[in-house]
Design a protein around this motif. Structure first.
Motif, PDB file in Angstrom:
ATOM      1  N   PHE A 259       0.762  -1.080  -0.052  1.00  0.00           N
ATOM      2  CA  PHE A 259      -0.178   0.099  -0.256  1.00  0.00           C
ATOM      3  C   PHE A 259       0.872   1.320   0.044  1.00  0.00           C
ATOM      4  N   GLY A 260       1.752   1.415  -0.768  1.00  0.00           N
ATOM      5  CA  GLY A 260       2.537   2.590  -1.248  1.00  0.00           C
ATOM      6  C   GLY A 260       3.786   2.840  -0.385  1.00  0.00           C
ATOM      7  N   ARG A 261       4.108   1.840   0.632  1.00  0.00           N
ATOM      8  CA  ARG A 261       5.212   2.417   1.536  1.00  0.00           C
ATOM      9  C   ARG A 261       6.646   2.185   0.843  1.00  0.00           C
ATOM     10  N   THR A 262       6.696   1.441  -0.496  1.00  0.00           N
ATOM     11  CA  THR A 262       8.007   1.426  -0.866  1.00  0.00           C
ATOM     12  C   THR A 262       7.927   2.306  -2.053  1.00  0.00           C
ATOM     13  N   GLY A 263       7.174   3.421  -2.311  1.00  0.00           N
ATOM     14  CA  GLY A 263       6.986   4.299  -3.343  1.00  0.00           C
ATOM     15  C   GLY A 263       5.933   3.947  -4.370  1.00  0.00           C
ATOM     16  N   GLN A 264       5.622   2.561  -4.686  1.00  0.00           N
ATOM     17  CA  GLN A 264       4.700   2.055  -5.521  1.00  0.00           C
ATOM     18  C   GLN A 264       3.683   1.322  -4.560  1.00  0.00           C
ATOM     19  N   PRO A 265       2.442   0.969  -5.400  1.00  0.00           N
ATOM     20  CA  PRO A 265       1.495   0.319  -4.522  1.00  0.00           C
ATOM     21  C   PRO A 265       1.873  -0.818  -3.632  1.00  0.00           C
ATOM     22  N   PHE A 266       2.919  -1.631  -4.465  1.00  0.00           N
ATOM     23  CA  PHE A 266       3.154  -2.997  -3.879  1.00  0.00           C
ATOM     24  C   PHE A 266       4.577  -3.124  -4.014  1.00  0.00           C
ATOM     25  N   ALA A 267       5.511  -3.635  -3.086  1.00  0.00           N
ATOM     26  CA  ALA A 267       7.004  -4.171  -3.211  1.00  0.00           C
ATOM     27  C   ALA A 267       7.160  -4.898  -4.480  1.00  0.00           C
ATOM     28  N   ALA A 268       6.280  -5.519  -4.876  1.00  0.00           N
ATOM     29  CA  ALA A 268       6.083  -6.335  -6.198  1.00  0.00           C
ATOM     30  C   ALA A 268       6.364  -5.411  -7.074  1.00  0.00           C
ATOM     31  N   THR A 365      24.225   1.518   9.488  1.00  0.00           N
ATOM     32  CA  THR A 365      23.985   1.572   7.980  1.00  0.00           C
ATOM     33  C   THR A 365      22.331   1.805   7.751  1.00  0.00           C
ATOM     34  N   LEU A 366      22.149   2.710   6.939  1.00  0.00           N
ATOM     35  CA  LEU A 366      20.665   3.384   6.661  1.00  0.00           C
ATOM     36  C   LEU A 366      20.188   2.465   5.298  1.00  0.00           C
ATOM     37  N   ARG A 367      19.049   1.730   5.565  1.00  0.00           N
ATOM     38  CA  ARG A 367      18.485   0.879   4.646  1.00  0.00           C
ATOM     39  C   ARG A 367      17.048   1.649   4.213  1.00  0.00           C
ATOM     40  N   ALA A 368      16.924   2.226   3.066  1.00  0.00           N
ATOM     41  CA  ALA A 368      15.713   2.745   2.772  1.00  0.00           C
ATOM     42  C   ALA A 368      15.079   2.402   1.325  1.00  0.00           C
ATOM     43  N   VAL A 369      13.666   2.292   1.223  1.00  0.00           N
ATOM     44  CA  VAL A 369      12.978   2.296   0.175  1.00  0.00           C
ATOM     45  C   VAL A 369      11.765   2.978   0.491  1.00  0.00           C
ATOM     46  N   GLY A 370      11.421   3.901  -0.582  1.00  0.00           N
ATOM     47  CA  GLY A 370      10.298   4.572  -0.269  1.00  0.00           C
ATOM     48  C   GLY A 370      10.240   5.464   1.078  1.00  0.00           C
ATOM     49  N   LEU A 371       9.337   5.294   1.782  1.00  0.00           N
ATOM     50  CA  LEU A 371       9.252   5.719   2.983  1.00  0.00           C
ATOM     51  C   LEU A 371       9.129   4.686   4.201  1.00  0.00           C
ATOM     52  N   LEU A 372      10.219   3.733   3.981  1.00  0.00           N
ATOM     53  CA  LEU A 372      10.432   2.648   4.833  1.00  0.00           C
ATOM     54  C   LEU A 372      11.955   2.707   5.179  1.00  0.00           C
ATOM     55  N   TYR A 373      12.317   2.830   6.357  1.00  0.00           N
ATOM     56  CA  TYR A 373      13.511   3.046   6.651  1.00  0.00           C
ATOM     57  C   TYR A 373      14.172   2.058   7.940  1.00  0.00           C
ATOM     58  N   GLY A 374      15.352   1.413   7.821  1.00  0.00           N
ATOM     59  CA  GLY A 374      15.904   0.756   8.854  1.00  0.00           C
ATOM     60  C   GLY A 374      17.179   1.250   9.005  1.00  0.00           C
ATOM     61  N   VAL A 375      17.824   1.283  10.195  1.00  0.00           N
ATOM     62  CA  VAL A 375      19.093   1.284  10.586  1.00  0.00           C
ATOM     63  C   VAL A 375      19.792   0.255  11.246  1.00  0.00           C
ATOM     64  N   LYS A 376      20.587  -0.381  10.768  1.00  0.00           N
ATOM     65  CA  LYS A 376      21.528  -1.399  11.424  1.00  0.00           C
ATOM     66  C   LYS A 376      22.525  -0.683  12.103  1.00  0.00           C
ATOM     67  N   LEU A 377      22.502  -0.914  13.353  1.00  0.00           N
ATOM     68  CA  LEU A 377      23.496  -0.059  14.192  1.00  0.00           C
ATOM     69  C   LEU A 377      24.804  -0.655  14.424  1.00  0.00           C
ATOM     70  N   ALA A 378      25.943   0.100  14.387  1.00  0.00           N
ATOM     71  CA  ALA A 378      27.205  -0.518  14.723  1.00  0.00           C
ATOM     72  C   ALA A 378      27.337  -0.916  16.090  1.00  0.00           C
ATOM     73  N   GLY A 379      28.420  -1.703  16.603  1.00  0.00           N
ATOM     74  CA  GLY A 379      28.776  -1.855  17.804  1.00  0.00           C
ATOM     75  C   GLY A 379      28.767  -3.024  18.256  1.00  0.00           C
TER      76      GLY A 379
END
Length: 438
Positions: A259-268, A365-379
């Motif tokens: 439903f739009g989260r990745t910038g298009q209707p579906f990640a497919a 490390t930032l992971r980003a696609v559309g308005l979906l963001y993940g940050v894999k933290l170091a340490g």
């Protein structure tokens, strides 16, 4: 550093014994009272900027008038219909709108109440498909280690995480496989090689189990509980080819990514791979009613009815396709399609991503696609994600943190000023937990 106190205990009712919380009650638990735009208020009058869209749900904010109006009108007209005797116009129109929004080849939509139901329906449908084609032995279902597919027993069985074993053995016939991100994290496989290797391991698993016993592969295109792990460009294409070679149905769990989260209707569509079955939920109603759906390709729908005619798939649920939830979903889908939201998502993403990347710096490390963001933290701190999320919450910012990652999913209606605030507060929290620096 700007912090505000937690809601005092006096803001909670004196007796909490009757209510079973979703997660353990703590000093950080909030008693929400109201919402407007992308902000929430608690019982103590404190305001929070929601950078998680509730939990990937409230795409249009907490006071979206078109959806409120649609649900209100439906409530006054027909709040419920006898599901054993028929359906309602909102459900019919929503199904058509979802199919029109989906990738080409998707022809039918089964409406349910939530993501867990959607995933379980997909598994039942996959087994039914093979039985209908003379292959009743194709019943096994592959899914990821470290994936997540829901909280009902069947969907929980697909969830390959050790923390779900406290409920005892899961359903038989579930086989877990490793996704590319785990190969990278656990065995230092380079990202540019991990997709090909992970797809090859899936094929070896199908061959080891016996292709005549495997019904489907259920997977998240982007893995939420791995800190929004995004696959390499060729991975999903390779997986599609593997499934086709062995007659295994490919099921995308797009409860989070859809439903739009990745910038298009579906990640497919974002990744250019169409599954046989697509599970969607969360943002599908904008958070205004419990709603999810199973979208199916034409060859799957064909086993549910006469060619070109109505299809049916039971057993179902009492509240599935009910008028109120359907009205909310129809209003949300209509708003998404006609309100310019795909362009708005892309613009907000293009604005926000580089600012997040800058504030995270070498701390993750930032992971980003559309308005979906993940940050894999170091340490290497196994609880650093929780600490960063807690530091954000003290500053009035809602994100999610677990293990060594945090995730953000701003609402589609977030302004650039609010995006700047999200970035600033996240930066303050990272300074507190990880130390200053870029």
């Amino acid at each position: 550093m700007t912090t505000t106190p937690q809601a005092p205990l006096s803001s909670w009712p004196a007796d909490l014994s009757a209510f079973c919380f979703e997660v353990p009650h703590s000093d950080e638990s909030l008693l929400f009272e109201s919402g407007k735009g992308v902000r929430l208020s608690d019982a103590a009058g404190r305001s929070y900027l929601d950078a998680l869209s509730g939990v990937f749900v409230t795409c249009f904010g907490y006071d979206c008038e078109p959806i409120v109006r649609a649900v209100t009108d439906q409530l006054r007209t027909l709040p419920f219909n006898p599901p054993l005797h028929g359906t309602n116009r909102s459900a019919l129109e929503l199904a058509r709108a979802l199919v029109d929004l989906a990738p080409p080849g998707i022809t039918a939509a089964k409406l349910v109440n939530g993501g867990s139901e959607s995933v379980e329906a997909a598994v039942r449908l996959a087994r039914l498909y093979h039985r209908s084609h003379g292959n009743p032995g194709k019943v096994k279902v592959l899914s990821y280690y470290h994936g997540y597919h829901g909280a009902t027993f069947g969907s929980l069985s697909l969830t390959g995480r050790p923390d779900v074993t406290r409920f005892g053995p899961g359903l038989p016939g579930i086989v877990h496989v490793w996704p590319p991100d785990c190969l990278e994290a656990f065995w230092d496989v380079p990202k540019e090689e991990s997709g090909a290797l992970a797809a090859a391991m899936i094929e070896r698993t199908i061959e080891a189990e016996g292709p005549d016993s495997v019904a489907a592969l259920v997977m998240e295109p982007v893995i939420h509980l791995r800190g929004m792990a995004i696959p390499s460009a060729d991975y999903l294409t390779r997986v599609r080819e593997v499934c086709d070679r062995h007659g295994v149905l490919l099921v995308f769990d797009e409860i989070v990514t859809g439903f739009g989260r990745t910038g298009q209707p579906f990640a497919a569509q974002t990744f250019g791979v169409t599954p046989d079955i697509l599970c969607v939920g969360k943002g599908i109603s904008g958070g205004y009613a419990p709603l999810a759906a199973v979208l199916m390709a034409e060859h799957i729908a064909a086993v549910l009815g006469d060619a070109g005619g109505p299809v049916s798939f039971a057993p179902s649920h009492t509240y599935a396709a009910n008028p109120l939830a359907s009205a909310a979903g129809l209003a949300a889908v209509t708003l998404f399609r006609e309100g310019g939201y795909p362009d708005r998502i892309r613009e907000l993403s293009a604005y926000t991503e580089p600012r997040l990347r800058d504030v995270v710096g070498e701390r993750g490390t930032l992971r980003a696609v559309g308005l979906l963001y993940g940050v894999k933290l170091a340490g290497g701190d196994e609880r650093i994600g929780e600490r960063v999320a807690s530091a954000c919450l003290r500053r009035g910012l809602i994100i999610r943190g677990q293990d060594d990652w945090v995730v953000l999913a701003p609402a589609f209606v977030t302004t650039t000023a609010e995006a700047d605030e999200i970035v600033r507060v996240l930066g303050e929290a990272l300074d507190e937990v990880c130390g200053a620096g870029r």
